[in-house]
Design a protein around this motif. Structure first.
Motif, PDB file in Angstrom:
ATOM      1  N   TYR A 126      23.233 -43.064  36.247  1.00 28.14           N
ATOM      2  CA  TYR A 126      24.624 -43.066  36.714  1.00 28.14           C
ATOM      3  C   TYR A 126      25.012 -44.339  37.480  1.00 28.14           C
ATOM      4  N   LEU A 127      24.182 -44.780  38.420  1.00 31.55           N
ATOM      5  CA  LEU A 127      24.582 -45.898  39.297  1.00 31.55           C
ATOM      6  C   LEU A 127      25.022 -47.157  38.551  1.00 31.55           C
ATOM      7  N   PRO A 128      24.282 -47.615  37.538  1.00 29.40           N
ATOM      8  CA  PRO A 128      24.713 -48.852  36.858  1.00 29.40           C
ATOM      9  C   PRO A 128      25.730 -48.671  35.738  1.00 29.40           C
ATOM     10  N   MET A 129      26.111 -47.421  35.412  1.00 31.17           N
ATOM     11  CA  MET A 129      26.946 -47.146  34.227  1.00 31.17           C
ATOM     12  C   MET A 129      28.177 -48.045  34.092  1.00 31.17           C
ATOM     13  N   ARG A 130      28.985 -48.076  35.148  1.00 30.87           N
ATOM     14  CA  ARG A 130      30.251 -48.814  35.112  1.00 30.87           C
ATOM     15  C   ARG A 130      30.002 -50.304  34.868  1.00 30.87           C
ATOM     16  N   LYS A 131      29.024 -50.839  35.579  1.00 32.01           N
ATOM     17  CA  LYS A 131      28.707 -52.266  35.468  1.00 32.01           C
ATOM     18  C   LYS A 131      28.087 -52.590  34.103  1.00 32.01           C
ATOM     19  N   GLN A 132      27.283 -51.666  33.568  1.00 34.24           N
ATOM     20  CA  GLN A 132      26.657 -51.896  32.255  1.00 34.24           C
ATOM     21  C   GLN A 132      27.718 -52.180  31.197  1.00 34.24           C
ATOM     22  N   THR A 133      28.795 -51.395  31.218  1.00 32.59           N
ATOM     23  CA  THR A 133      29.847 -51.553  30.214  1.00 32.59           C
ATOM     24  C   THR A 133      30.599 -52.871  30.403  1.00 32.59           C
ATOM     25  N   MET A 134      30.702 -53.336  31.660  1.00 30.81           N
ATOM     26  CA  MET A 134      31.345 -54.647  31.898  1.00 30.81           C
ATOM     27  C   MET A 134      30.478 -55.772  31.335  1.00 30.81           C
ATOM     28  N   VAL A 135      29.158 -55.646  31.530  1.00 32.31           N
ATOM     29  CA  VAL A 135      28.225 -56.685  31.093  1.00 32.31           C
ATOM     30  C   VAL A 135      28.035 -56.640  29.576  1.00 32.31           C
ATOM     31  N   GLU A 136      27.986 -55.419  29.031  1.00 32.24           N
ATOM     32  CA  GLU A 136      27.729 -55.233  27.595  1.00 32.24           C
ATOM     33  C   GLU A 136      28.641 -54.113  27.088  1.00 32.24           C
ATOM     34  N   PRO A 137      29.825 -54.482  26.551  1.00 33.78           N
ATOM     35  CA  PRO A 137      30.820 -53.480  26.150  1.00 33.78           C
ATOM     36  C   PRO A 137      30.293 -52.410  25.185  1.00 33.78           C
ATOM     37  N   ASN A 138      29.245 -52.728  24.416  1.00 32.91           N
ATOM     38  CA  ASN A 138      28.703 -51.728  23.491  1.00 32.91           C
ATOM     39  C   ASN A 138      27.831 -50.682  24.179  1.00 32.91           C
ATOM     40  N   LEU A 139      27.582 -50.890  25.473  1.00 29.58           N
ATOM     41  CA  LEU A 139      26.747 -49.940  26.204  1.00 29.58           C
ATOM     42  C   LEU A 139      27.640 -49.062  27.073  1.00 29.58           C
ATOM     43  N   ASN A 140      27.877 -47.833  26.598  1.00 24.17           N
ATOM     44  CA  ASN A 140      28.662 -46.903  27.397  1.00 24.17           C
ATOM     45  C   ASN A 140      27.900 -45.591  27.420  1.00 24.17           C
ATOM     46  N   TYR A 141      27.098 -45.427  28.469  1.00 26.07           N
ATOM     47  CA  TYR A 141      26.156 -44.312  28.504  1.00 26.07           C
ATOM     48  C   TYR A 141      26.842 -42.954  28.533  1.00 26.07           C
ATOM     49  N   SER A 142      28.092 -42.900  29.056  1.00 27.30           N
ATOM     50  CA  SER A 142      28.772 -41.602  29.132  1.00 27.30           C
ATOM     51  C   SER A 142      29.033 -41.032  27.737  1.00 27.30           C
ATOM     52  N   LEU A 143      29.214 -41.916  26.750  1.00 31.43           N
ATOM     53  CA  LEU A 143      29.439 -41.455  25.367  1.00 31.43           C
ATOM     54  C   LEU A 143      28.159 -40.851  24.796  1.00 31.43           C
ATOM     55  N   PHE A 144      27.051 -41.501  25.106  1.00 33.43           N
ATOM     56  CA  PHE A 144      25.736 -41.056  24.646  1.00 33.43           C
ATOM     57  C   PHE A 144      25.418 -39.685  25.264  1.00 33.43           C
ATOM     58  N   ASN A 145      25.688 -39.539  26.569  1.00 33.49           N
ATOM     59  CA  ASN A 145      25.482 -38.265  27.256  1.00 33.49           C
ATOM     60  C   ASN A 145      26.287 -37.147  26.613  1.00 33.49           C
TER      61      ASN A 145
ATOM     62  N   THR B 118      20.088 -36.851  30.952  1.00 34.67           N
ATOM     63  CA  THR B 118      21.375 -36.586  30.323  1.00 34.67           C
ATOM     64  C   THR B 118      22.280 -35.676  31.142  1.00 34.67           C
ATOM     65  N   ARG B 119      21.862 -34.424  31.298  1.00 34.81           N
ATOM     66  CA  ARG B 119      22.721 -33.483  32.022  1.00 34.81           C
ATOM     67  C   ARG B 119      22.951 -33.961  33.458  1.00 34.81           C
ATOM     68  N   SER B 120      21.909 -34.527  34.066  1.00 34.79           N
ATOM     69  CA  SER B 120      22.033 -34.954  35.464  1.00 34.79           C
ATOM     70  C   SER B 120      23.015 -36.104  35.625  1.00 34.79           C
ATOM     71  N   SER B 121      22.892 -37.145  34.801  1.00 32.57           N
ATOM     72  CA  SER B 121      23.801 -38.292  34.972  1.00 32.57           C
ATOM     73  C   SER B 121      25.228 -37.891  34.603  1.00 32.57           C
ATOM     74  N   ALA B 122      25.369 -36.953  33.644  1.00 29.85           N
ATOM     75  CA  ALA B 122      26.708 -36.461  33.312  1.00 29.85           C
ATOM     76  C   ALA B 122      27.292 -35.712  34.513  1.00 29.85           C
ATOM     77  N   ALA B 123      26.460 -34.941  35.189  1.00 29.99           N
ATOM     78  CA  ALA B 123      26.925 -34.199  36.371  1.00 29.99           C
ATOM     79  C   ALA B 123      27.411 -35.165  37.452  1.00 29.99           C
ATOM     80  N   PHE B 124      26.659 -36.234  37.695  1.00 35.48           N
ATOM     81  CA  PHE B 124      27.062 -37.208  38.720  1.00 35.48           C
ATOM     82  C   PHE B 124      28.352 -37.926  38.302  1.00 35.48           C
TER      83      PHE B 124
END
Length: 585
Positions: free
Chosen positions: A378-397, A431-437
């Motif tokens: 969860y912590l790096p999610m927002r920044k990951q997408t800024m650095v690499e637009p193809n990386l959006n972990y919330s979609l994967f979750n 998965t479930r945990s980072s989605a919860a956060f």
């Protein structure tokens, strides 16, 4: 050392001399371990973790070990307690699950300490890579390598859960003084403050090393030319000894290589106080992706320090070493090489995020692996997408929770990690945990999430936090009662499933009913398309389902005709989408 040393909890002082013999991979060590019993209990036995025992024949394990790596595990040559020898053959001992349970000749009374002296050796695995390994004749990432005293806490007493290769760790905050001896020509990177660079580096390398520590731009401390020319390390008939020291950390790891490139840079960890950390990447010249890892590491350390959680990176060093997989240790990361940039960005940021959980807040990963893994996603999610637009972990979750939510493979988070394995463990821990956060942030708001995380980390810094401590801290900071959220997301079986119910035409517009068919509360995103092809997006955070509501009515005041309704977004899990679209005639 660290800002605060822990004196009101049990901990150990480790003074270790260790040597590594390349090619054979033999690790030989002797340790002086002073264990401080600050608990009110009198301890009649002590538990040592002997992690290399996972490579013993007949050992219980959840991970495959290559047949060539099966050996005697950790060979204990001698153990002394307060100066007198303990005979491991006659002493009352139990050795199983990579644990050594030792009944001791005299008990350790409350408030006293005991000193153990242990001499041991083991051989590094060559073909099995469980969070560490051998990557060449002189290339090693060395972890779980010393006899470690298990945690004795006020929740479970002794931590009797062993090591099976799959479930992770739970440690005290210890003090380390470690001297690592390797042959001439070998470089070492390790946890803690490096005390004697001047004794092992030649003036040329020392100059580059010091320049990198103070540089805002990447310095190639060892580049391809340096490797060809050599003359980077001093020589000593007995080999080189690298000395490290650090106080109040849960573990110590080190890496060795003789032909790696090394990049270094300074990361600003607190702009107000002007503190910084020395960030490094040490890697195989053939690893295409690692040339960018030092930069990425700096970027994420600065993000974590200033944005989310917004707590300054607590250590003076971070070294990302090019071994395999992706595994975190205090101030050290073992990362493989990856083809896709999405993987490079994800793994680098994820492993560094672990600094906050479990290393700063002592999470028991054997029981609550979801706390630290979920947070590290969860912590790096927002920044990951800024650095690499193809990386959006919330979609994967969302995809995984839509496919597996509520099935046997998908278990509630509060089931201890120890009872889960393989894919079931992955789904809960990551998965479930980072989605919860992620959805919690939408409920309480980004600033409240920052505040809650900062408060949680500051309250539980160098202590042993449980998920309950996190729940209570968030409620305390936000002033919200959130059990309607915690219960379904963390404690109960169930899945996320919303659907469109009745749509009634009124004089003013429409009343649209949304049904919550699954137990897990997720946000409502409804796209309304009108006859004139214009559309409107209505959204409500998951707290629309507060107080265990199972349906809600959206009142739309509009003088246009609705043509169709579509419920959901790609980042919101939904196990059955057959009721998510409606055409109105």
């Amino acid at each position: 050392g660290s800002e605060m040393c822990i004196r009101d909890r049990n901990y150990s002082d480790y003074k270790i001399d260790v040597s590594l013999t390349p090619v054979t991979g033999l690790i030989s060590g002797n340790a002086e371990i002073t264990y401080h019993n600050n608990s009110p209990a009198e301890l009649k036995s002590i538990i040592f973790r002997l992690y290399p025992d996972i490579y013993r024949a007949n050992e219980m394990r959840n991970s495959v070990v290559d047949i060539e790596d099966i050996n005697e595990g950790m060979i204990i040559k001698s153990v002394k307690m307060n100066g007198s020898e303990i005979d491991l053959n006659t002493a009352t001992i139990r050795r199983a699950g990579a644990l050594l349970n030792l009944k001791i000749p005299q008990s350790i009374t409350s408030g006293s300490s005991v000193k153990f002296e242990i001499e041991w050796e083991f051989t590094m695995p060559k073909k099995t890579f469980i969070r560490m390994g051998t990557y060449g004749d002189s290339t090693y990432f060395v972890a779980y390598w010393y006899p470690q005293i298990a945690v004795y806490d006020d929740i479970h007493g002794w931590d009797r859960l062993g090591y099976n290769g799959e479930h992770e760790f739970y440690n005290d905050f210890n003090n380390y003084e470690v001297n690592i001896t390797v042959p001439n020509g070998c470089f070492v990177w390790a946890t803690g403050d490096f005390l004697n660079p001047g004794e092992v580096y030649t003036p040329y390398l020392l100059g580059k090393y010091n320049a990198a520590k103070n540089s805002d731009k990447i310095v190639k401390i060892i580049d391809t030319l340096d490797l060809q020319k050599g003359g980077l390390l001093k020589e000593n008939p007995k080999g080189l000894t690298y000395r490290y020291k650090y106080e109040g950390v849960p573990d110590f790891a080190f890496a060795v290589a003789n032909n790696y490139l090394w990049d270094g840079v300074k990361a600003v960890t607190d702009s107000v106080k002007g503190t910084s950390a020395f960030v490094s990447a040490a890697y195989n010249p053939v690893s295409k992706d690692f040339y960018g890892v030092c930069d990425l590491s700096k970027e994420f350390i600065e993000y974590f320090s200033h944005e989310l959680p917004g707590v300054p990176y607590p250590y003076p060093v971070m070294t990302v070493f090019n071994g395999d997989g992706g595994m975190e240790f205090p101030m050290m990361v073992n990362d493989g090489s990856f083809e896709k940039n999405t993987e490079v960005v994800y793994v680098t940021s994820h492993e560094i995020a672990h600094t906050y959980l479990p290393f700063l807040t002592g999470i028991n990963e054997k029981r609550y692996g979801f706390m630290d893994e979920g947070m590290a996603v969860y912590l790096p999610m927002r920044k990951q997408t800024m650095v690499e637009p193809n990386l959006n972990y919330s979609l994967f979750n969302a995809q995984l929770l839509s496919n597996y939510g509520g099935m046997q493979a998908e278990m509630p988070l509060m089931i201890p990690s120890w009872f889960l394995k393989d894919f079931t463990l992955q789904l809960a821990s990551y998965t479930r945990s980072s989605a919860a956060f992620f959805f919690l942030e939408e409920v309480i708001g980004y600033e409240n999430m920052q505040k809650s995380l900062r408060e949680f980390i500051n309250r539980w810094r160098n202590k042993k936090a449980t998920p309950y401590d996190f729940f209570y801290t968030v409620e305390n900071v936000t002033g919200k009662e959130l059990w309607w959220f915690w219960n379904p997301w963390f404690f109960e079986l169930g899945n996320a499933d919303l659907g469109i119910g009745n749509v009634d035409k009124t004089n003013e517009g429409y009343n649209i009913t949304i049904l919550k068919k699954g137990k897990i509360p997720v946000p409502v995103y409804l796209t309304v398309t009108f006859d004139d092809e214009s559309s409107e997006l209505l959204n409500l955070a998951a707290d629309a389902w507060e107080n265990h509501k199972v349906e809600l009515t959206i009142v739309m005041t509009v003088n246009k005709k609705i043509k169709s309704l579509k419920l959901g977004e790609p980042f919101i899990p939904d196990v059955d989408t057959s009721d998510n679209e409606k055409l109105l005639n």
